[in-house]
Design a protein around this motif. Structure first.
Motif, PDB file in Angstrom:
ATOM      1  N   ARG A  21      -0.454   8.475  -8.825  1.00 21.46           N
ATOM      2  CA  ARG A  21      -1.424   9.131  -7.948  1.00 21.46           C
ATOM      3  C   ARG A  21      -2.802   9.005  -8.585  1.00 21.46           C
ATOM      4  NH1 ARG A  21       0.855  10.769  -2.915  1.00 21.46           N
ATOM      5  NH2 ARG A  21       3.081  11.033  -3.327  1.00 21.46           N
ATOM      6  N   HIS A  22      -3.776   8.560  -7.796  1.00 16.54           N
ATOM      7  CA  HIS A  22      -5.119   8.301  -8.302  1.00 16.54           C
ATOM      8  C   HIS A  22      -6.106   9.287  -7.677  1.00 16.54           C
ATOM      9  CE1 HIS A  22      -3.265   4.700  -9.758  1.00 16.54           C
ATOM     10  NE2 HIS A  22      -3.192   4.129  -8.570  1.00 16.54           N
ATOM     11  N   THR A  23      -6.661  10.173  -8.501  1.00 17.33           N
ATOM     12  CA  THR A  23      -7.677  11.103  -8.010  1.00 17.33           C
ATOM     13  C   THR A  23      -8.944  10.355  -7.624  1.00 17.33           C
ATOM     14  OG1 THR A  23      -6.805  12.931  -9.329  1.00 17.33           O
ATOM     15  CG2 THR A  23      -9.109  13.095  -8.646  1.00 17.33           C
ATOM     16  N   ASN A  28      -5.986  -1.062  -7.035  1.00 16.17           N
ATOM     17  CA  ASN A  28      -6.052  -1.445  -5.626  1.00 16.17           C
ATOM     18  C   ASN A  28      -6.457  -0.297  -4.704  1.00 16.17           C
ATOM     19  OD1 ASN A  28      -5.267  -4.109  -6.145  1.00 16.17           O
ATOM     20  ND2 ASN A  28      -3.095  -3.571  -6.074  1.00 16.17           N
ATOM     21  N   TYR A  29      -6.604   0.896  -5.271  1.00 17.13           N
ATOM     22  CA  TYR A  29      -7.056   2.031  -4.458  1.00 17.13           C
ATOM     23  C   TYR A  29      -8.572   2.162  -4.575  1.00 17.13           C
ATOM     24  CZ  TYR A  29      -8.138   6.805  -3.085  1.00 17.13           C
ATOM     25  OH  TYR A  29      -8.715   7.912  -2.497  1.00 17.13           O
ATOM     26  N   TYR A  30      -9.239   2.141  -3.426  1.00 19.26           N
ATOM     27  CA  TYR A  30     -10.701   2.256  -3.417  1.00 19.26           C
ATOM     28  C   TYR A  30     -11.130   3.262  -2.363  1.00 19.26           C
ATOM     29  CZ  TYR A  30     -15.608   1.191  -2.574  1.00 19.26           C
ATOM     30  OH  TYR A  30     -16.971   1.304  -2.400  1.00 19.26           O
ATOM     31  N   HIS A  31     -11.933   4.219  -2.773  1.00 20.10           N
ATOM     32  CA  HIS A  31     -12.534   5.179  -1.848  1.00 20.10           C
ATOM     33  C   HIS A  31     -13.978   5.388  -2.296  1.00 20.10           C
ATOM     34  CE1 HIS A  31     -13.380   8.581   0.652  1.00 20.10           C
ATOM     35  NE2 HIS A  31     -12.138   8.675   1.092  1.00 20.10           N
ATOM     36  N   PRO A  32     -14.952   4.997  -1.485  1.00 19.04           N
ATOM     37  CA  PRO A  32     -16.351   5.057  -1.923  1.00 19.04           C
ATOM     38  C   PRO A  32     -16.848   6.463  -2.237  1.00 19.04           C
ATOM     39  CG  PRO A  32     -16.203   4.593   0.433  1.00 19.04           C
ATOM     40  CD  PRO A  32     -14.819   4.473  -0.114  1.00 19.04           C
TER      41      PRO A  32
END
Length: 232
Positions: A21-23, A28-32
């Motif tokens: 889980r990435h805060t 590969n998980y990207y959230h601007p």
């Protein structure tokens, strides 16, 4: 202002051997809108299958802290550092100008559960360093200093004006932390559940971004383990 980052809203990657889980944005998980907070860049909650792990890979100019909640973490790196990290121990690596390391679940039968934390340093190109230390479990309601810029109270001395605390808080126990003027905070619930003074409930995996607050105060709704960051 306290803004909650819910567990369910985090990035999720299941590789079979690794459930992560990435805060904040990672791999590969990207959230601007979630690229980190202040100098806190990565907060990964990893569950690793028995015998599995990360093969040798490089890092550069990052302060990396690994906090093991359950199981055994085997580590080796190009500085010559290495060992097996278990609950009550914490691992610190200052990647500096470059380091290569591997991390594996040291057990062939039990899972490994940990948080890996990256903090951006205030110096780059430094000599890589590795440390592992028995810090022990925090007493009920105690904020145990894990990392700091001056290494006080037996904490790791890191290359950033940031502090990391860990605490075990039994059900019904309240805890309050005071911030100096101009400082920021991040509160992460690893186990259990807490209620903030505003009546907001936080569950395992939830995080809270704390800005323009003199303090943060909460009461444990169950036996809980939390991580608290004091950030510039």
């Amino acid at each position: 202002m306290i803004l909650i980052r819910k567990n369910a809203d985090r990035g999720h990657a299941n590789h079979g051997w690794l459930d992560a889980r990435h805060t904040f944005s990672f791999a590969n998980y990207y959230h601007p809108e979630h690229m980190g907070f202040r100098s806190l860049r990565v907060m990964n909650e990893d569950r690793i299958n028995p015998g599995a792990g990360f093969p040798p890979h490089p890092h550069q100019n990052m302060e990396i802290i690994t906090y093991v909640l359950e199981g055994q973490l085997a580590h080796k790196d190009s500085t010559g550092g290495g060992g097996v990290i278990t609950p009550g121990m914490v691992q610190y690596m200052s990647a500096g100008r470059g380091v290569t390391h591997s991390e594996f679940n040291a057990s062939q039968s039990a899972p490994l559960y940990l948080y890996q934390i990256w903090i951006e340093p205030n110096q780059t190109g430094t000599e890589p360093r590795y440390e592992e230390r028995v810090l022990g479990e925090a007493k009920n309601g105690e904020l145990k200093l894990i990392a700091s810029p001056d290494g006080r109270d037996g904490s790791f001395k890191i290359l950033q004006d940031a502090e990391l605390y860990a605490s075990n808080v039994k059900e019904g126990t309240s805890l309050k932390y005071q911030f100096a003027k101009g400082r920021f905070g991040w509160l992460q619930v690893a186990k259990g559940g807490i209620e903030l003074r505003e009546g907001t409930v936080m569950h395992p995996g939830d995080g809270a971004k704390i800005s323009d607050e003199e303090s943060v105060e909460f009461t444990a709704m169950a036996d809980s383990k939390i991580l608290l960051f004091d950030l510039p």
